[in-house]
Write a protein that holds these residues in place. Structure first.
Motif, short mmCIF file in Angstrom:
data_model
loop_
_atom_site.label_atom_id
_atom_site.label_comp_id
_atom_site.label_asym_id
_atom_site.label_seq_id
_atom_site.Cartn_x
_atom_site.Cartn_y
_atom_site.Cartn_z
N TYR A 1 21.19 -3.84 -3.66
CA TYR A 1 20.22 -3.72 -4.75
C TYR A 1 19.76 -5.09 -5.26
CZ TYR A 1 21.71 1.20 -5.39
OH TYR A 1 21.98 2.52 -5.22
N LEU B 1 15.96 -5.92 -6.25
CA LEU B 1 15.59 -6.09 -7.65
C LEU B 1 15.12 -7.51 -7.95
CD1 LEU B 1 18.43 -3.99 -9.31
CD2 LEU B 1 16.03 -3.36 -9.05
N ALA B 2 15.68 -8.49 -7.25
CA ALA B 2 15.26 -9.88 -7.47
C ALA B 2 13.82 -10.10 -7.01
CB ALA B 2 16.20 -10.83 -6.74
N ASP B 3 13.44 -9.45 -5.90
CA ASP B 3 12.06 -9.55 -5.40
C ASP B 3 11.09 -8.75 -6.25
OD1 ASP B 3 12.22 -11.32 -3.36
OD2 ASP B 3 12.29 -9.84 -1.76
N GLY B 4 11.62 -7.78 -6.94
CA GLY B 4 10.76 -6.90 -7.73
C GLY B 4 10.44 -5.64 -6.95
N ILE B 5 10.22 -4.58 -7.68
CA ILE B 5 9.97 -3.29 -7.05
C ILE B 5 8.47 -3.03 -6.95
CG2 ILE B 5 10.42 -0.80 -7.24
CD1 ILE B 5 12.95 -1.41 -8.68
N GLY B 6 7.67 -3.94 -7.42
CA GLY B 6 6.22 -3.75 -7.44
C GLY B 6 5.66 -3.30 -6.10
N GLY C 1 8.16 -1.66 -2.03
CA GLY C 1 9.35 -1.98 -2.82
C GLY C 1 9.94 -0.75 -3.49
#
Length: 75
Positions: free
Chosen positions: A38, A42-47, A51
């Motif tokens: 996770y 989450l660090a990359d973003g879920i946008g 994602g």
């Protein structure tokens, strides 16, 4: 309800008894270690759709391995 590890003669799941414990062990440890996956998501973003799909897949996989491995270590 299907009971894992049935030992009745003629039981269609009887052959599954031998591999039940290793499958439960693998699922248990996958459930323990899966939250590590996770962090980069989450660090990359879920946008975005990709994602969100990845995060949803990770959560679904986590729920699956939790369900399969929840009996690990019990007699």
């Amino acid at each position: 309800m299907v009971r894992w590890g049935g030992n009745r003669e003629g039981d269609s799941l009887g052959g599954f008894t031998r591999i039940r414990k290793p499958i439960e062990a693998a699922a248990f440890w996958a459930a323990v270690l899966l939250p590590v996956a996770y962090v980069p998501v989450l660090a990359d973003g879920i946008g975005g759709i990709q994602g969100a799909g990845l995060f949803t897949s990770l959560v679904a996989l986590h729920l699956l391995v939790l369900a399969v491995g929840h009996r690990y270590g019990r007699p």
